[in-house]
Design a protein around this motif. Structure first.
Motif, PDB file in Angstrom:
ATOM      1  N   PRO A 120       0.805  -1.230   0.000  1.00 31.80           N
ATOM      2  CA  PRO A 120       0.000   0.000   0.000  1.00 31.80           C
ATOM      3  C   PRO A 120       0.836   1.278   0.000  1.00 31.80           C
ATOM      4  CG  PRO A 120      -0.993  -1.601   1.461  1.00 31.80           C
ATOM      5  CD  PRO A 120       0.333  -2.174   1.049  1.00 31.80           C
ATOM      6  N   ASP A 121       2.014   1.267   0.642  1.00 30.39           N
ATOM      7  CA  ASP A 121       2.868   2.459   0.622  1.00 30.39           C
ATOM      8  C   ASP A 121       3.383   2.738  -0.781  1.00 30.39           C
ATOM      9  OD1 ASP A 121       2.464   2.719   3.311  1.00 30.39           O
ATOM     10  OD2 ASP A 121       4.502   2.139   3.915  1.00 30.39           O
ATOM     11  N   TYR A 122       3.756   1.697  -1.484  1.00 34.84           N
ATOM     12  CA  TYR A 122       4.184   1.833  -2.878  1.00 34.84           C
ATOM     13  C   TYR A 122       3.041   2.365  -3.741  1.00 34.84           C
ATOM     14  CZ  TYR A 122       4.768  -0.159  -7.634  1.00 34.84           C
ATOM     15  OH  TYR A 122       4.809  -0.378  -8.995  1.00 34.84           O
ATOM     16  N   LEU A 123       1.849   1.833  -3.529  1.00 31.50           N
ATOM     17  CA  LEU A 123       0.700   2.259  -4.319  1.00 31.50           C
ATOM     18  C   LEU A 123       0.327   3.713  -4.035  1.00 31.50           C
ATOM     19  CD1 LEU A 123      -1.490  -0.955  -3.993  1.00 31.50           C
ATOM     20  CD2 LEU A 123      -0.229  -0.175  -6.023  1.00 31.50           C
ATOM     21  N   LYS A 124       0.543   4.150  -2.832  1.00 32.67           N
ATOM     22  CA  LYS A 124       0.276   5.548  -2.496  1.00 32.67           C
ATOM     23  C   LYS A 124       1.275   6.466  -3.187  1.00 32.67           C
ATOM     24  CE  LYS A 124      -0.050   8.731   1.443  1.00 32.67           C
ATOM     25  NZ  LYS A 124       0.034   8.849   2.929  1.00 32.67           N
ATOM     26  N   ALA A 125       2.535   6.036  -3.227  1.00 29.61           N
ATOM     27  CA  ALA A 125       3.593   6.883  -3.787  1.00 29.61           C
ATOM     28  C   ALA A 125       3.563   6.963  -5.307  1.00 29.61           C
ATOM     29  CB  ALA A 125       4.957   6.363  -3.324  1.00 29.61           C
ATOM     30  N   ILE A 126       3.169   5.897  -5.958  1.00 28.63           N
ATOM     31  CA  ILE A 126       3.318   5.844  -7.419  1.00 28.63           C
ATOM     32  C   ILE A 126       2.444   6.858  -8.145  1.00 28.63           C
ATOM     33  CG2 ILE A 126       1.536   4.123  -8.002  1.00 28.63           C
ATOM     34  CD1 ILE A 126       3.705   2.819  -9.824  1.00 28.63           C
ATOM     35  N   TRP A 127       1.366   7.322  -7.511  1.00 29.91           N
ATOM     36  CA  TRP A 127       0.507   8.310  -8.165  1.00 29.91           C
ATOM     37  C   TRP A 127       1.220   9.631  -8.379  1.00 29.91           C
ATOM     38  CZ3 TRP A 127      -3.382   6.244 -10.507  1.00 29.91           C
ATOM     39  CH2 TRP A 127      -3.928   5.061 -10.000  1.00 29.91           C
TER      40      TRP A 127
END
Length: 223
Positions: free
Chosen positions: A200-207
């Motif tokens: 989830p941290d990766y998914l938050k950052a990729i935007w």
């Protein structure tokens, strides 16, 4: 009995005369990135990008080309068993090449389009389908986080229904049911060095580094 035998002989002759079409070999190459490996920092580290692109993607390219060569040889040898045995390698590695080639295009550094969805047809379609951009991100991240093991999360366009849809695929399966607009790699090799096992941290950052210009262009072509 004679009639049956004649039909059988004709059938046998037809089978013997049949030869599979010679395969036209497809050879792929590793695409260059349109930015430096460290250009997406701090959201995606340069180390991850270098390994992901030059190691993982290159492995898919090499394995696909090797499988295609084997398939060509199997066609020439008229070896149907070998042709079928190679299909999984072609699908997996070919999918890996297709998916990653789109993934690199779907990313851009901050200041060069990364993270900036401007008003237009795509943003209007997102609002219409998901209520708002924030709702879309929430639903997309939930789908991406829910992928079991390795796979991809997608924003795709349904040409029949004329609507945007969120989808996921396992492993390196490409998105075939929809026109792929945006693909996010959720294999651990895409984020583990930086985000460990916290997807989830990766998914938050990729935007912050999504290249919405490319996504919007693909959306326009899909329609």
């Amino acid at each position: 009995m004679l009639a049956i035998t004649s039909r059988a002989l004709k059938t046998s002759a037809a089978v013997k005369s049949f030869r599979p079409l010679t395969a036209i070999r497809t050879k792929v190459t590793l695409p260059d990135l349109p930015y430096e490996y460290d250009a997406l920092e701090p959201h995606i580290s340069g180390e991850i990008m270098k390994i992901h692109h030059s190691k993982h993607h290159q492995t898919y390219v090499n394995a696909f080309n090797a499988a295609e060569e084997k398939l060509q040889n199997a066609f020439q040898a008229n070896n149907l068993t070998e042709q079928l045995a190679i299909q999984n390698a072609i699908k997996f590695n070919g999918g890996g090449h297709i998916n990653h080639s789109l993934f690199w295009q779907n990313l851009a550094p901050k200041g060069q389009g990364g993270g900036n969805l401007t008003k237009g047809a795509l943003s209007s379609a997102i609002d219409k389908e998901f209520g708002s951009f924030d709702n879309f991100v929430t639903k997309f991240n939930a789908a991406a986080a829910g992928v079991q093991g390795s796979g991809w999360a997608w924003l795709g366009y349904n040409k029949e229904a004329k609507r945007l849809e969120i989808a996921t695929t396992a492993n390196q399966d490409p998105l075939l049911a929809l026109v792929p607009l945006l693909g996010v790699d959720v294999w651990e090799h895409a984020y583990y060095l930086q985000y460990k096992n916290v997807r989830p941290d990766y998914l938050k950052a990729i935007w912050e580094v999504i290249n919405w210009e490319t996504v919007a262009e693909r959306f326009a072509k899909a329609q």
